[in-house]
Design a protein around this motif. Structure first.
Motif, PDB file in Angstrom:
ATOM      1  N   LYS A  28     -10.118   0.068 -11.946  1.00 55.40           N
ATOM      2  CA  LYS A  28      -9.825  -1.055 -11.060  1.00 55.40           C
ATOM      3  C   LYS A  28      -8.553  -0.787 -10.249  1.00 55.40           C
ATOM      4  CE  LYS A  28      -9.215  -6.049 -11.181  1.00 55.40           C
ATOM      5  NZ  LYS A  28      -9.101  -7.229 -12.040  1.00 55.40           N
ATOM      6  N   ALA A  29      -7.529  -0.260 -10.913  1.00 53.64           N
ATOM      7  CA  ALA A  29      -6.283   0.075 -10.218  1.00 53.64           C
ATOM      8  C   ALA A  29      -6.510   1.188  -9.195  1.00 53.64           C
ATOM      9  CB  ALA A  29      -5.213   0.482 -11.221  1.00 53.64           C
ATOM     10  N   GLY A  31      -9.263   1.693  -7.570  1.00 52.65           N
ATOM     11  CA  GLY A  31      -9.933   1.041  -6.441  1.00 52.65           C
ATOM     12  C   GLY A  31      -8.950   0.320  -5.542  1.00 52.65           C
ATOM     13  N   HIS A  32      -7.993  -0.373  -6.144  1.00 50.87           N
ATOM     14  CA  HIS A  32      -6.971  -1.058  -5.346  1.00 50.87           C
ATOM     15  C   HIS A  32      -6.102  -0.042  -4.598  1.00 50.87           C
ATOM     16  CE1 HIS A  32      -7.985  -5.009  -6.657  1.00 50.87           C
ATOM     17  NE2 HIS A  32      -7.644  -4.795  -7.932  1.00 50.87           N
ATOM     18  N   ALA A  33      -5.776   1.051  -5.254  1.00 49.83           N
ATOM     19  CA  ALA A  33      -4.950   2.075  -4.605  1.00 49.83           C
ATOM     20  C   ALA A  33      -5.699   2.709  -3.436  1.00 49.83           C
ATOM     21  CB  ALA A  33      -4.544   3.138  -5.612  1.00 49.83           C
ATOM     22  N   ARG A  34      -7.008   2.888  -3.592  1.00 52.72           N
ATOM     23  CA  ARG A  34      -7.800   3.467  -2.501  1.00 52.72           C
ATOM     24  C   ARG A  34      -7.820   2.558  -1.280  1.00 52.72           C
ATOM     25  NH1 ARG A  34     -11.520   5.165  -6.761  1.00 52.72           N
ATOM     26  NH2 ARG A  34     -11.197   7.396  -7.039  1.00 52.72           N
ATOM     27  N   THR A  35      -7.808   1.253  -1.513  1.00 53.52           N
ATOM     28  CA  THR A  35      -7.813   0.343  -0.359  1.00 53.52           C
ATOM     29  C   THR A  35      -6.463   0.338   0.348  1.00 53.52           C
ATOM     30  OG1 THR A  35      -7.231  -1.573  -1.724  1.00 53.52           O
ATOM     31  CG2 THR A  35      -9.574  -1.165  -1.359  1.00 53.52           C
ATOM     32  N   LEU A  36      -5.389   0.532  -0.420  1.00 51.49           N
ATOM     33  CA  LEU A  36      -4.059   0.542   0.186  1.00 51.49           C
ATOM     34  C   LEU A  36      -3.764   1.849   0.904  1.00 51.49           C
ATOM     35  CD1 LEU A  36      -1.988  -1.134  -2.669  1.00 51.49           C
ATOM     36  CD2 LEU A  36      -2.682  -2.144  -0.496  1.00 51.49           C
TER      37      LEU A  36
END
Length: 87
Positions: A28-29, A31-36
């Motif tokens: 999940k983290a 995935g969030h890092a990929r969006t940022l």
């Protein structure tokens, strides 16, 4: 079921649940890092962040949970073998 085997199986199930939760948090983290920062996240350990960062802590918690799972699996196998040898 033999009490020793039951205890080892319970340990294995708990370790498996712990690893699943840690792996989910790590993914999940990521995935969030990929969006940022889409280009910065890869499978390499060197890009997981500085020591003490949230990503590093999540990765290390997942790694620790994986090691506990492997040990629990080994102990369960040893208990099964020991019980099979006694029979």
């Amino acid at each position: 079921m033999h009490p020793d085997l039951k205890t080892r199986r319970r340990l294995f199930v708990q370790a498996s649940q712990s690893y699943t939760a840690a792996d989910f948090a790590w993914r999940k983290a990521l995935g969030h890092a990929r969006t940022l920062v889409p280009g910065a996240v890869s499978r390499k350990v060197s890009t997981i962040g500085a020591p003490g960062s949230r990503m590093r802590r999540l990765y290390e918690a997942r790694d620790k949970a994986l090691h506990r799972l492997q040990v629990a699996h080994l102990k369960l196998d040893v208990a099964r073998t020991r019980l099979a040898d006694q029979a």
